[in-house]
Scaffold this motif. Sequence first.
Motif, PDB file in Angstrom:
ATOM      1  N   PRO A   1      42.282  47.939  96.298  1.00 50.88           N
ATOM      2  CA  PRO A   1      42.119  49.219  95.585  1.00 50.88           C
ATOM      3  C   PRO A   1      40.955  49.108  94.585  1.00 50.88           C
ATOM      4  O   PRO A   1      40.824  48.099  93.893  1.00 50.88           O
ATOM      5  N   TYR A   2      40.121  50.135  94.535  1.00 48.26           N
ATOM      6  CA  TYR A   2      38.983  50.114  93.618  1.00 48.26           C
ATOM      7  C   TYR A   2      38.567  51.532  93.252  1.00 48.26           C
ATOM      8  O   TYR A   2      38.887  52.494  93.952  1.00 48.26           O
ATOM      9  N   GLU A   3      37.847  51.625  92.149  1.00 49.60           N
ATOM     10  CA  GLU A   3      37.152  52.843  91.741  1.00 49.60           C
ATOM     11  C   GLU A   3      35.845  52.406  91.094  1.00 49.60           C
ATOM     12  O   GLU A   3      35.826  51.445  90.324  1.00 49.60           O
ATOM     13  N   VAL A   4      34.761  53.108  91.393  1.00 48.35           N
ATOM     14  CA  VAL A   4      33.465  52.875  90.758  1.00 48.35           C
ATOM     15  C   VAL A   4      32.999  54.210  90.200  1.00 48.35           C
ATOM     16  O   VAL A   4      32.925  55.198  90.927  1.00 48.35           O
ATOM     17  N   HIS A   5      32.720  54.235  88.900  1.00 45.13           N
ATOM     18  CA  HIS A   5      32.318  55.475  88.225  1.00 45.13           C
ATOM     19  C   HIS A   5      30.960  55.292  87.554  1.00 45.13           C
ATOM     20  O   HIS A   5      30.696  54.265  86.954  1.00 45.13           O
ATOM     21  N   MET A   6      30.125  56.328  87.660  1.00 45.46           N
ATOM     22  CA  MET A   6      28.823  56.363  86.979  1.00 45.46           C
ATOM     23  C   MET A   6      28.883  57.429  85.887  1.00 45.46           C
ATOM     24  O   MET A   6      29.451  58.505  86.103  1.00 45.46           O
ATOM     25  N   PHE A   7      28.272  57.137  84.743  1.00 47.68           N
ATOM     26  CA  PHE A   7      28.267  58.073  83.627  1.00 47.68           C
ATOM     27  C   PHE A   7      26.839  58.422  83.236  1.00 47.68           C
ATOM     28  O   PHE A   7      26.155  57.635  82.583  1.00 47.68           O
ATOM     29  N   PRO A   8      26.380  59.614  83.658  1.00 46.16           N
ATOM     30  CA  PRO A   8      25.021  60.054  83.314  1.00 46.16           C
ATOM     31  C   PRO A   8      24.833  60.109  81.799  1.00 46.16           C
ATOM     32  O   PRO A   8      25.718  60.555  81.070  1.00 46.16           O
ATOM     33  N   GLY A   9      23.695  59.620  81.349  1.00 44.28           N
ATOM     34  CA  GLY A   9      23.357  59.693  79.932  1.00 44.28           C
ATOM     35  C   GLY A   9      23.994  58.627  79.069  1.00 44.28           C
ATOM     36  O   GLY A   9      23.758  58.595  77.863  1.00 44.28           O
ATOM     37  N   SER A  10      24.798  57.742  79.636  1.00 44.20           N
ATOM     38  CA  SER A  10      25.458  56.698  78.850  1.00 44.20           C
ATOM     39  C   SER A  10      24.735  55.365  79.016  1.00 44.20           C
ATOM     40  O   SER A  10      24.095  55.114  80.034  1.00 44.20           O
ATOM     41  N   ALA A  11      24.867  54.512  78.000  1.00 46.10           N
ATOM     42  CA  ALA A  11      24.211  53.199  78.017  1.00 46.10           C
ATOM     43  C   ALA A  11      25.249  52.095  78.199  1.00 46.10           C
ATOM     44  O   ALA A  11      26.436  52.363  78.416  1.00 46.10           O
ATOM     45  N   HIS A  12      24.801  50.860  78.096  1.00 49.56           N
ATOM     46  CA  HIS A  12      25.681  49.694  78.198  1.00 49.56           C
ATOM     47  C   HIS A  12      26.747  49.747  77.097  1.00 49.56           C
ATOM     48  O   HIS A  12      26.471  50.134  75.977  1.00 49.56           O
ATOM     49  N   ALA A  13      27.958  49.364  77.431  1.00 48.07           N
ATOM     50  CA  ALA A  13      29.070  49.272  76.473  1.00 48.07           C
ATOM     51  C   ALA A  13      29.374  50.603  75.789  1.00 48.07           C
ATOM     52  O   ALA A  13      29.816  50.641  74.653  1.00 48.07           O
ATOM     53  N   PHE A  14      29.158  51.707  76.499  1.00 46.47           N
ATOM     54  CA  PHE A  14      29.354  53.023  75.880  1.00 46.47           C
ATOM     55  C   PHE A  14      30.787  53.280  75.457  1.00 46.47           C
ATOM     56  O   PHE A  14      31.062  54.123  74.610  1.00 46.47           O
ATOM     57  N   MET A  15      31.741  52.549  76.027  1.00 42.93           N
ATOM     58  CA  MET A  15      33.151  52.711  75.648  1.00 42.93           C
ATOM     59  C   MET A  15      33.475  52.059  74.308  1.00 42.93           C
ATOM     60  O   MET A  15      34.461  52.399  73.676  1.00 42.93           O
ATOM     61  N   ASN A  16      32.675  51.106  73.896  1.00 40.63           N
ATOM     62  CA  ASN A  16      32.942  50.370  72.660  1.00 40.63           C
ATOM     63  C   ASN A  16      32.488  51.194  71.467  1.00 40.63           C
ATOM     64  O   ASN A  16      31.302  51.313  71.192  1.00 40.63           O
ATOM     65  N   ARG A  17      33.434  51.777  70.759  1.00 38.82           N
ATOM     66  CA  ARG A  17      33.135  52.659  69.635  1.00 38.82           C
ATOM     67  C   ARG A  17      33.211  51.942  68.292  1.00 38.82           C
ATOM     68  O   ARG A  17      33.187  52.580  67.236  1.00 38.82           O
ATOM     69  N   SER A  18      33.299  50.620  68.302  1.00 32.79           N
ATOM     70  CA  SER A  18      33.349  49.886  67.036  1.00 32.79           C
ATOM     71  C   SER A  18      32.052  50.139  66.266  1.00 32.79           C
ATOM     72  O   SER A  18      30.987  50.291  66.882  1.00 32.79           O
ATOM     73  N   PRO A  19      32.122  50.205  64.934  1.00 32.88           N
ATOM     74  CA  PRO A  19      30.914  50.497  64.147  1.00 32.88           C
ATOM     75  C   PRO A  19      29.755  49.550  64.451  1.00 32.88           C
ATOM     76  O   PRO A  19      28.611  49.985  64.558  1.00 32.88           O
ATOM     77  N   GLY A  20      30.044  48.265  64.616  1.00 31.62           N
ATOM     78  CA  GLY A  20      28.980  47.296  64.893  1.00 31.62           C
ATOM     79  C   GLY A  20      28.301  47.555  66.221  1.00 31.62           C
ATOM     80  O   GLY A  20      27.072  47.464  66.334  1.00 31.62           O
ATOM     81  N   CYS A  21      29.075  47.878  67.235  1.00 31.41           N
ATOM     82  CA  CYS A  21      28.506  48.127  68.562  1.00 31.41           C
ATOM     83  C   CYS A  21      27.697  49.428  68.575  1.00 31.41           C
ATOM     84  O   CYS A  21      26.619  49.484  69.157  1.00 31.41           O
ATOM     85  N   VAL A  22      28.217  50.460  67.934  1.00 30.86           N
ATOM     86  CA  VAL A  22      27.496  51.740  67.857  1.00 30.86           C
ATOM     87  C   VAL A  22      26.155  51.527  67.148  1.00 30.86           C
ATOM     88  O   VAL A  22      25.111  51.982  67.617  1.00 30.86           O
TER      89      VAL A  22
END
Length: 112
Positions: free
Chosen positions: A61-82
Amino acid sequence: MEAKTSIQAHFGEFDSFVGFSDVTVTVPPKKKQKKELILLNLSIFHAAKALEEKLKASGIPYEVHMFPGSAHAFMNRSPGCVKRRKGMGMPDEDAAAVELTWSRFRSWMTRF
């Protein structure tokens, strides 16, 4: 590649990190760098499609998703990463993509 467990992958269109995403452009494109933007988009697209084909062939089982306009580690909302992404000139404004990714991940984890 011999996958042995279910896999869900999320790619940011502007992920410019060499390695996992197999990108040939090492800096996020600027507005005037149209050639780099095209190369970057094609690199990520091809890397995601290549991964998807390998996963399809594996039968897991797999899923592959692309997110237009997003960069590397876009899910990481920690202040340091942002701060790091912004300092590197990476786009970091798509809260909807972050929420969609986490929603898909939570759903995936309840199934596998």
